[in-house]
Design an enzyme around this catalytic site. Structure first.
Site, PDB file in Angstrom:
ATOM      1  N   ARG A   1      58.256  67.539 120.373  1.00  0.00           N
ATOM      2  CA  ARG A   1      57.367  68.090 121.410  1.00  0.00           C
ATOM      3  C   ARG A   1      56.673  66.980 122.209  1.00  0.00           C
ATOM      4  O   ARG A   1      56.212  67.202 123.320  1.00  0.00           O
ATOM      5  CB  ARG A   1      56.296  68.985 120.791  1.00  0.00           C
ATOM      6  CG  ARG A   1      56.844  70.132 119.989  1.00  0.00           C
ATOM      7  CD  ARG A   1      57.696  71.075 120.819  1.00  0.00           C
ATOM      8  NE  ARG A   1      57.969  72.311 120.107  1.00  0.00           N
ATOM      9  CZ  ARG A   1      58.950  72.479 119.203  1.00  0.00           C
ATOM     10  NH1 ARG A   1      59.786  71.495 118.933  1.00  0.00           N
ATOM     11  NH2 ARG A   1      59.103  73.627 118.576  1.00  0.00           N
TER      12      ARG A   1
ATOM     13  N   ALA B   1      33.233  59.295 112.094  1.00  0.00           N
ATOM     14  CA  ALA B   1      33.390  60.470 112.949  1.00  0.00           C
ATOM     15  C   ALA B   1      34.499  60.262 113.981  1.00  0.00           C
ATOM     16  O   ALA B   1      35.373  61.114 114.146  1.00  0.00           O
ATOM     17  CB  ALA B   1      32.070  60.758 113.659  1.00  0.00           C
TER      18      ALA B   1
ATOM     19  N   ARG C   1      31.930  66.125 109.898  1.00  0.00           N
ATOM     20  CA  ARG C   1      32.680  65.669 111.084  1.00  0.00           C
ATOM     21  C   ARG C   1      33.821  64.694 110.795  1.00  0.00           C
ATOM     22  O   ARG C   1      34.639  64.456 111.679  1.00  0.00           O
ATOM     23  CB  ARG C   1      31.702  65.009 112.074  1.00  0.00           C
ATOM     24  CG  ARG C   1      31.051  63.773 111.504  1.00  0.00           C
ATOM     25  CD  ARG C   1      29.770  63.363 112.205  1.00  0.00           C
ATOM     26  NE  ARG C   1      29.200  62.212 111.531  1.00  0.00           N
ATOM     27  CZ  ARG C   1      28.518  62.249 110.381  1.00  0.00           C
ATOM     28  NH1 ARG C   1      28.319  63.395 109.754  1.00  0.00           N
ATOM     29  NH2 ARG C   1      28.057  61.151 109.825  1.00  0.00           N
TER      30      ARG C   1
ATOM     31  N   ASP D   1      29.867  52.548 114.582  1.00  0.00           N
ATOM     32  CA  ASP D   1      28.616  53.115 115.067  1.00  0.00           C
ATOM     33  C   ASP D   1      27.626  51.975 115.321  1.00  0.00           C
ATOM     34  O   ASP D   1      26.430  52.165 115.312  1.00  0.00           O
ATOM     35  CB  ASP D   1      28.047  54.127 114.060  1.00  0.00           C
ATOM     36  CG  ASP D   1      27.871  53.527 112.682  1.00  0.00           C
ATOM     37  OD1 ASP D   1      28.078  52.304 112.521  1.00  0.00           O
ATOM     38  OD2 ASP D   1      27.537  54.276 111.748  1.00  0.00           O
TER      39      ASP D   1
ATOM     40  N   GLU E   1      26.467  46.091 118.001  1.00  0.00           N
ATOM     41  CA  GLU E   1      26.806  44.677 117.840  1.00  0.00           C
ATOM     42  C   GLU E   1      28.298  44.487 117.582  1.00  0.00           C
ATOM     43  O   GLU E   1      28.923  43.570 118.110  1.00  0.00           O
ATOM     44  CB  GLU E   1      25.977  44.076 116.710  1.00  0.00           C
ATOM     45  CG  GLU E   1      26.003  42.572 116.776  1.00  0.00           C
ATOM     46  CD  GLU E   1      24.968  41.961 115.851  1.00  0.00           C
ATOM     47  OE1 GLU E   1      25.286  40.930 115.261  1.00  0.00           O
ATOM     48  OE2 GLU E   1      23.861  42.520 115.718  1.00  0.00           O
ATOM     49  N   THR E   2      28.863  45.366 116.770  1.00  0.00           N
ATOM     50  CA  THR E   2      30.299  45.273 116.491  1.00  0.00           C
ATOM     51  C   THR E   2      31.108  45.497 117.758  1.00  0.00           C
ATOM     52  O   THR E   2      32.126  44.846 117.990  1.00  0.00           O
ATOM     53  CB  THR E   2      30.701  46.285 115.402  1.00  0.00           C
ATOM     54  OG1 THR E   2      29.870  46.084 114.276  1.00  0.00           O
ATOM     55  CG2 THR E   2      32.150  46.111 114.994  1.00  0.00           C
TER      56      THR E   2
ATOM     57  N   CYS F   1      34.899  44.355 131.768  1.00  0.00           N
ATOM     58  CA  CYS F   1      34.765  44.469 130.318  1.00  0.00           C
ATOM     59  C   CYS F   1      33.447  45.175 130.001  1.00  0.00           C
ATOM     60  O   CYS F   1      32.682  45.533 130.898  1.00  0.00           O
ATOM     61  CB  CYS F   1      34.862  43.092 129.654  1.00  0.00           C
ATOM     62  SG  CYS F   1      33.353  42.104 129.719  1.00  0.00           S
TER      63      CYS F   1
ATOM     64  N   CYS G   1      23.123  58.121 114.861  1.00  0.00           N
ATOM     65  CA  CYS G   1      23.509  59.363 114.169  1.00  0.00           C
ATOM     66  C   CYS G   1      22.458  59.691 113.111  1.00  0.00           C
ATOM     67  O   CYS G   1      22.198  60.839 112.795  1.00  0.00           O
ATOM     68  CB  CYS G   1      24.830  59.189 113.442  1.00  0.00           C
ATOM     69  SG  CYS G   1      26.143  58.718 114.513  1.00  0.00           S
TER      70      CYS G   1
ATOM     71  N   CYS H   1      33.687  37.902 130.324  1.00  0.00           N
ATOM     72  CA  CYS H   1      34.951  37.735 131.064  1.00  0.00           C
ATOM     73  C   CYS H   1      34.810  36.826 132.274  1.00  0.00           C
ATOM     74  O   CYS H   1      35.814  36.304 132.772  1.00  0.00           O
ATOM     75  CB  CYS H   1      35.545  39.092 131.428  1.00  0.00           C
ATOM     76  SG  CYS H   1      34.678  39.994 132.709  1.00  0.00           S
TER      77      CYS H   1
END
Ligand SMILES: [Zn+2]
Length: 349
Positions: free
Chosen positions: A7, A34, A66, A131, A134-135, A172, A189, A251
């Site tokens: 499909r 999530a 979730r 979440d 910083e990451t 960016c 969250c 960048c």
């Protein structure tokens, strides 16, 4: 034999050629909560070649509202999310190579996890399921420095955002949001909750962008920042086609401030958990059997294939979880100095 992707191959935008490209693709998914669980399930069903899943945490009961790959037994056993996800995904599509890694992605290992160090096998795409602001800025640095596209996704409360970022041509994350929000500035969250349909929609938008990029339909991935508020039925598309800034730190100036923050040990408060994670400096491979016997005198110890848990004896309601990459999660405190001293006392430095 009917192809399981029949499909999908029927879609003229994908076809046999797109499916072949998808099945040769390597993807790094950072965070399996999530957003990450929905992303992982859809990519695995779609037949991506290799999916590396990086997540530092274990499944908890409050995740089940979730985080679609997990069930009550995962929460009861506090299985690491990457491991629980890999187990479930393997049953969904055994032809996909799943690489679960129970580690914390940080400046010292981000490039290695994306296969960007000498001898590594470079990923084709990075997906943001974290979440942590910083990451995300760290992923943006990795992406811009090495020219690997990434797909930003975020959700909290009723609201979400998504954008596919393809350096060097496109704006960016730092062109659009030059600095991450300060601690406590942004709802999490933890404080604001999260509406599970928002996570599912944002993750689906991320997967749509990912499949476009992985099948070579870059043009279709657009130059848009999508923002949505599902409670008020608002979906907004903001073009970022003119948003690339010559003075962008990442960048424009090619200064990778988040990636350069290598070095010392770090402690982080974990979203929603009255818990602190302490991560040692540098690369550590910890012998969990040694840790288990060391902790034996401090409390009730449980050893699983992926971690050691210890409920500390005495009046304090503290639970320690140690992973083989040397990380300690101290549950029952939000005091990071205390968590560090527990690390020094029970694990060593
Ligand atoms: Zn930029």
């Amino acid at each position: 034999m009917t192809d399981r992707y029949h499909r999908q191959i029927l879609l003229p935008q994908i076809g046999q050629a797109g499916q072949a490209r998808l099945s040769a693709a390597r993807v790094l998914l950072v965070g399996c909560g999530a957003l990450g669980t929905v992303i992982a399930e859809q990519l695995v069903r779609a037949g991506v070649g290799t999916l590396r899943i990086v997540d530092r945490d274990v499944v908890e009961l409050t995740n089940l509202q979730r985080q679609v790959l997990f069930d009550e037994s995962d929460a009861k056993e506090e299985t690491p999310k990457a491991v629980a996800a890999a187990r479930r995904l393997g049953g969904i599509n055994s032809s996909v190579k799943i690489e679960p890694l129970v580690v914390d992605l940080h400046a010292g290992n981000a490039e290695e996890l994306a296969g960007l160090e000498a001898g590594g096998v470079r990923v084709d795409l990075i997906l943001d399921g974290t979440d942590s602001a910083e990451t995300r800025y760290l992923l943006n640095d990795v992406s811009v420095k090495h020219g690997v596209p990434w797909v930003y996704g975020a959700c909290v409360g009723m609201e979400g955002r998504m954008m596919a970022i393809r350096p060097p041509g496109m704006a960016c994350l730092r062109c659009i949001f030059p600095e991450p929000p300060g601690p406590g500035e942004l709802a999490t969250c933890d404080t604001a909750g999260v509406f599970s349909p928002v996570a599912a929609v944002v993750a689906s938008l991320q997967v749509a962008a990912a499949i476009k990029l992985l099948t070579g339909a870059d043009h279709a991935a657009g130059h848009d920042l999508l923002s949505l508020d599902l409670w008020n039925n608002r979906i907004r598309t903001t073009s970022t086609i003119d948003a690339k800034r010559a003075d962008c730190v990442a960048c424009g100036q090619r200064r990778f401030q988040f990636l350069e923050q290598r070095g010392g040990s770090a402690s982080t408060s974990l979203c929603g958990r009255n818990a602190i994670q302490v991560r040692p400096a540098g690369r550590v491979v910890m012998d969990l059997d040694v840790v288990a016997s060391k902790l034996g005198s401090a409390g009730v110890v449980e050893r699983t294939p992926h971690l050691v848990r210890c409920h500390i004896n005495g009046s304090e309601d503290l639970r320690l979880t140690v992973f083989s990459d040397g990380r300690l999660i101290v549950q029952g405190t939000s005091d990071s100095d205390r968590a560090r001293s527990i690390y020094a006392r029970y694990i060593g430095t």
